[in-house]
Design an enzyme around this catalytic site. Structure first.
Site, PDB file in Angstrom:
ATOM      1  N   TYR A 143      39.385  41.133  37.403  1.00 51.64           N
ATOM      2  CA  TYR A 143      39.359  41.886  38.661  1.00 51.64           C
ATOM      3  C   TYR A 143      38.260  41.370  39.600  1.00 51.64           C
ATOM      4  O   TYR A 143      38.529  41.088  40.765  1.00 51.64           O
ATOM      5  CB  TYR A 143      39.193  43.380  38.390  1.00 51.64           C
ATOM      6  CG  TYR A 143      40.500  44.144  38.342  1.00 51.64           C
ATOM      7  CD1 TYR A 143      41.645  43.575  37.785  1.00 51.64           C
ATOM      8  CD2 TYR A 143      40.600  45.434  38.850  1.00 51.64           C
ATOM      9  CE1 TYR A 143      42.841  44.269  37.724  1.00 51.64           C
ATOM     10  CE2 TYR A 143      41.811  46.130  38.792  1.00 51.64           C
ATOM     11  CZ  TYR A 143      42.921  45.547  38.233  1.00 51.64           C
ATOM     12  OH  TYR A 143      44.107  46.234  38.189  1.00 51.64           O
ATOM     13  N   GLU A 150      40.096  36.803  46.752  1.00 50.97           N
ATOM     14  CA  GLU A 150      40.876  37.382  47.843  1.00 50.97           C
ATOM     15  C   GLU A 150      40.028  37.563  49.096  1.00 50.97           C
ATOM     16  O   GLU A 150      40.410  37.135  50.197  1.00 50.97           O
ATOM     17  CB  GLU A 150      41.454  38.733  47.410  1.00 50.97           C
ATOM     18  CG  GLU A 150      42.530  38.650  46.335  1.00 50.97           C
ATOM     19  CD  GLU A 150      42.960  40.031  45.863  1.00 50.97           C
ATOM     20  OE1 GLU A 150      42.860  40.986  46.653  1.00 50.97           O
ATOM     21  OE2 GLU A 150      43.395  40.148  44.707  1.00 50.97           O
TER      22      GLU A 150
END
Length: 218
Positions: A143, A150
């Site tokens: 994550y 991102e």
């Protein structure tokens, strides 16, 4: 009803597990032969197909045929679609950045485990302990690496998105409405501030539910 559900979800999850495995293989091959700058060009189409297919998960959640709440499913899928179609697609200048490699590695490993977990669970009613552990433990590393990739790529793309004026609509126009996609992207980036901790703590809660008893007795 359960068997009908399995007839759909087993092949759906199995196909996406294979699709993401293909993305992972292409990513590793590109890294080994051409370096990070070749990753996107090598895996572009499989990545677009695999991630776009995840739109069905939002529908599954809205219809209530899966346990995952919309509040958890929507931001995760939407953020990834934003990266694929809202950043990498209109901003080719960032496609050769090393963060693309870390993005695809993080996404593909996560999704191979996740889709395999659901395919096996739907097919057999339970999952092997190692797969269960991987499903609810790998997010600790993947994550942060995925979210960092991102945000980094979206930030790097901002100057190019602003200059190209892509997906933007100026006044005057027929609908009398203006959209500045550059500002939209900034707003989306700001949602990562509350969204990232929410998704991380959500997965911690899911891990506690799935592995809590085992952790206490081990």
């Amino acid at each position: 009803m359960a068997s009908l559900k399995a007839l759909y979800f087993v092949p759906y999850n199995a196909c996406l597990a294979v699709a993401w495995l293909y993305v992972l293989i292409l990513t590793v091959q590109a890294l080994a032969t051409g370096g990070p700058s070749t990753v996107y060009a090598t895996a572009e189409l499989p990545l677009q197909i695999a991630q776009t297919a995840a739109l069905m998960e939002i529908i599954h959640s809205i219809l209530g045929i899966v346990r995952s709440p919309v509040s958890a499913t929507l931001p995760q899928i939407a953020s990834r679609l934003f990266l694929v179609w809202g950043v990498l697609y209109p901003a080719p200048q960032v496609r050769e950045h090393v963060l693309v490699a870390s993005l695809l590695l993080s996404w593909s490993i996560t999704e191979i485990v996740r889709y395999s977990f659901f395919a096996v669970k739907e097919a057999f009613g339970s999952t092997p302990a190692p797969l269960l552990w991987l499903r609810y433990s790998m997010f600790y590393v993947l994550y942060p690496s995925g979210i960092t990739s991102e945000v980094g790529l979206a930030y790097l793309a901002l100057p190019y998105l602003k200059a190209s004026h892509v997906f933007s609509f100026d006044m005057p126009n027929k609908v009398n409405f203006a959209v500045d996609y550059y500002l939209v992207c900034i707003l989306i980036l700001l949602t990562y501030i509350p969204g990232s901790p929410y998704m991380y703590t959500y997965m911690m809660g899911q891990r506690k539910k799935a592995l809590g008893k085992k952790d206490k007795t081990s």
